[in-house]
Write a protein that holds these residues in place. Structure first.
Motif, mmCIF file in Angstrom:
data_model
loop_
_atom_site.group_PDB
_atom_site.id
_atom_site.type_symbol
_atom_site.label_atom_id
_atom_site.label_comp_id
_atom_site.label_asym_id
_atom_site.label_seq_id
_atom_site.Cartn_x
_atom_site.Cartn_y
_atom_site.Cartn_z
ATOM 1 N N LEU A 34 51.636 37.310 0.047
ATOM 2 C CA LEU A 34 51.348 36.419 1.147
ATOM 3 C C LEU A 34 51.059 37.264 2.375
ATOM 4 O O LEU A 34 51.851 38.125 2.741
ATOM 5 N N SER A 35 49.908 37.054 2.969
ATOM 6 C CA SER A 35 49.507 37.851 4.120
ATOM 7 C C SER A 35 48.766 36.949 5.090
ATOM 8 O O SER A 35 48.323 35.866 4.723
ATOM 9 N N ARG A 36 48.613 37.388 6.314
ATOM 10 C CA ARG A 36 47.891 36.592 7.296
ATOM 11 C C ARG A 36 46.884 37.485 8.024
ATOM 12 O O ARG A 36 47.026 38.698 8.063
ATOM 13 N N SER A 37 45.902 36.826 8.619
ATOM 14 C CA SER A 37 44.834 37.537 9.298
ATOM 15 C C SER A 37 44.398 36.752 10.529
ATOM 16 O O SER A 37 44.116 35.555 10.434
ATOM 17 N N VAL A 38 44.317 37.420 11.672
ATOM 18 C CA VAL A 38 43.824 36.761 12.879
ATOM 19 C C VAL A 38 42.346 36.405 12.704
ATOM 20 O O VAL A 38 41.887 35.369 13.184
ATOM 21 N N LEU A 39 41.600 37.244 11.993
ATOM 22 C CA LEU A 39 40.196 36.939 11.710
ATOM 23 C C LEU A 39 40.088 35.670 10.873
ATOM 24 O O LEU A 39 39.273 34.783 11.164
ATOM 25 N N GLY A 40 40.923 35.560 9.848
ATOM 26 C CA GLY A 40 40.936 34.365 9.016
ATOM 27 C C GLY A 40 41.348 33.131 9.798
ATOM 28 O O GLY A 40 40.785 32.045 9.616
ATOM 29 N N ALA A 41 42.317 33.292 10.702
ATOM 30 C CA ALA A 41 42.756 32.162 11.529
ATOM 31 C C ALA A 41 41.625 31.691 12.442
ATOM 32 O O ALA A 41 41.406 30.485 12.593
ATOM 33 N N LEU A 42 40.895 32.624 13.026
ATOM 34 C CA LEU A 42 39.768 32.259 13.879
ATOM 35 C C LEU A 42 38.697 31.528 13.074
ATOM 36 O O LEU A 42 38.213 30.463 13.489
ATOM 37 N N ALA A 43 38.344 32.079 11.920
ATOM 38 C CA ALA A 43 37.319 31.453 11.074
ATOM 39 C C ALA A 43 37.767 30.065 10.613
ATOM 40 O O ALA A 43 36.982 29.103 10.644
ATOM 41 N N GLY A 44 39.014 29.941 10.208
ATOM 42 C CA GLY A 44 39.538 28.646 9.763
ATOM 43 C C GLY A 44 39.581 27.615 10.878
ATOM 44 O O GLY A 44 39.231 26.447 10.676
ATOM 45 N N ALA A 45 39.982 28.044 12.069
ATOM 46 C CA ALA A 45 40.035 27.126 13.206
ATOM 47 C C ALA A 45 38.633 26.652 13.587
ATOM 48 O O ALA A 45 38.421 25.458 13.848
ATOM 49 N N ILE A 46 37.678 27.577 13.600
ATOM 50 C CA ILE A 46 36.302 27.198 13.930
ATOM 51 C C ILE A 46 35.771 26.203 12.907
ATOM 52 O O ILE A 46 35.183 25.175 13.269
ATOM 53 N N ALA A 47 35.983 26.487 11.624
ATOM 54 C CA ALA A 47 35.495 25.574 10.575
ATOM 55 C C ALA A 47 36.123 24.191 10.728
ATOM 56 O O ALA A 47 35.421 23.173 10.670
ATOM 57 N N ALA A 48 37.420 24.145 10.960
ATOM 58 C CA ALA A 48 38.103 22.851 11.093
ATOM 59 C C ALA A 48 37.614 22.077 12.313
ATOM 60 O O ALA A 48 37.379 20.866 12.236
ATOM 61 N N ILE A 49 37.443 22.763 13.428
ATOM 62 C CA ILE A 49 36.982 22.092 14.645
ATOM 63 C C ILE A 49 35.548 21.607 14.485
ATOM 64 O O ILE A 49 35.193 20.502 14.910
ATOM 65 N N GLU A 50 34.705 22.420 13.873
ATOM 66 C CA GLU A 50 33.310 21.993 13.666
ATOM 67 C C GLU A 50 33.249 20.767 12.752
ATOM 68 O O GLU A 50 32.476 19.838 13.003
ATOM 69 N N ILE A 51 34.049 20.744 11.716
ATOM 70 C CA ILE A 51 34.095 19.568 10.821
ATOM 71 C C ILE A 51 34.602 18.346 11.590
ATOM 72 O O ILE A 51 34.026 17.257 11.504
ATOM 73 N N PHE A 52 35.667 18.530 12.350
ATOM 74 C CA PHE A 52 36.227 17.441 13.149
ATOM 75 C C PHE A 52 35.192 16.903 14.136
ATOM 76 O O PHE A 52 35.007 15.690 14.271
ATOM 77 N N LYS A 53 34.508 17.802 14.842
ATOM 78 C CA LYS A 53 33.526 17.384 15.834
ATOM 79 C C LYS A 53 32.362 16.632 15.196
ATOM 80 O O LYS A 53 31.895 15.629 15.730
ATOM 81 N N ARG A 54 31.898 17.111 14.066
ATOM 82 C CA ARG A 54 30.786 16.427 13.382
ATOM 83 C C ARG A 54 31.226 15.034 12.927
ATOM 84 O O ARG A 54 30.473 14.076 13.046
ATOM 85 N N ALA A 55 32.435 14.938 12.399
ATOM 86 C CA ALA A 55 32.947 13.634 11.947
ATOM 87 C C ALA A 55 33.078 12.651 13.105
ATOM 88 O O ALA A 55 32.881 11.451 12.935
ATOM 89 N N ARG A 56 33.397 13.148 14.280
ATOM 90 C CA ARG A 56 33.597 12.294 15.454
ATOM 91 C C ARG A 56 32.345 12.160 16.322
ATOM 92 O O ARG A 56 32.353 11.435 17.301
ATOM 93 N N GLY A 57 31.300 12.932 15.991
ATOM 94 C CA GLY A 57 30.084 12.892 16.794
ATOM 95 C C GLY A 57 30.242 13.551 18.153
ATOM 96 O O GLY A 57 29.543 13.216 19.100
ATOM 97 N N LEU A 58 31.149 14.509 18.264
ATOM 98 C CA LEU A 58 31.405 15.206 19.528
ATOM 99 C C LEU A 58 30.487 16.409 19.681
ATOM 100 O O LEU A 58 30.258 17.153 18.727
ATOM 101 N N THR A 59 29.982 16.618 20.890
ATOM 102 C CA THR A 59 29.074 17.744 21.127
ATOM 103 C C THR A 59 29.419 18.512 22.393
ATOM 104 O O THR A 59 28.660 19.355 22.809
ATOM 105 N N GLY A 60 30.501 18.235 23.030
ATOM 106 C CA GLY A 60 30.837 18.890 24.296
ATOM 107 C C GLY A 60 31.414 20.276 24.123
ATOM 108 O O GLY A 60 31.798 20.700 23.043
#
Length: 190
Positions: A28-54
């Motif tokens: 079990l290991s963690r990565s700040v790079l992985g956290a950044l990539a995962g957060a960006i992917a999740a936020i982009e999916i969330f924004k697309r689902a909600r129609g947010l563009t700000g």
């Protein structure tokens, strides 16, 4: 916030652990790079689902840059057990982390790069630079992923595609993401 935290946790632990498994050290290991990539992917999916563009990412830039600049010192001071050390080196600034092998202090390379970015970002924010105010998050992602891509050549992780390890591929994906988003006419940020 839930999407951001969930994406960061899944990306951080998922990619960190996968990288170690690919390198022959399943753990079990963690990565700040992985956290950044995962957060960006999740936020982009969330924004697309909600129609947010700000614009929502700029507020995180100073904190992310500071966290990485300071956090990498923690990785460095953890020595070999942190699994973020560099490859052997005979350069005058190479360090022995306790095993008798002098290595590139890649954690410090990354810390210094992000500290320099932080200083530039603070100046641009203070001046309310129009480009940085609209696309500064993507600038952060591009600089972080770009410098991290270079340091990955100085780490002992297993190659998965030619000379590139898993984190090289993640960095390349983040650079492509940032470049694409910076070219968009509207200031849509993660």
């Amino acid at each position: 916030m839930v999407a951001l935290l969930l994406g960061a946790a899944l990306g951080g632990y998922g990619l960190g652990s996968l990288n170690m498994a690919l390198s022959g050290q399943p753990m079990l290991s963690r990565s700040v790079l992985g956290a950044l990539a995962g957060a960006i992917a999740a936020i982009e999916i969330f924004k697309r689902a909600r129609g947010l563009t700000g614009s929502t990412g700029l507020i995180f830039v100073p904190g992310l840059a500071t966290t990485i600049a300071v956090g990498r010192w923690g990785c460095f001071l953890s020595g070999l057990k942190d699994e973020t050390y560099g490859t052997p080196s005979s350069l005058p600034w190479a360090v022995d982390l306790g095993d008798g092998i002098t290595r590139h202090p890649v954690q410090l390379y990354e810390s210094f790069a992000m500290a320099a970015f932080l200083l530039a970002a603070l100046v641009l924010l203070a001046r309310r630079n129009a480009w940085f105010m609209a696309k500064g998050f993507y600038g952060f992602v591009m600089v972080y992923a770009g410098q991290r891509f270079l340091w990955e050549f100085l780490k002992p992780y297993a190659a998965v595609l030619g000379p590139f390890n898993l984190f090289h591929l993640v960095c390349a994906g983040l650079v492509a993401y940032a470049f694409t988003m910076m070219r968009m006419p509207h200031a849509r940020t993660a």
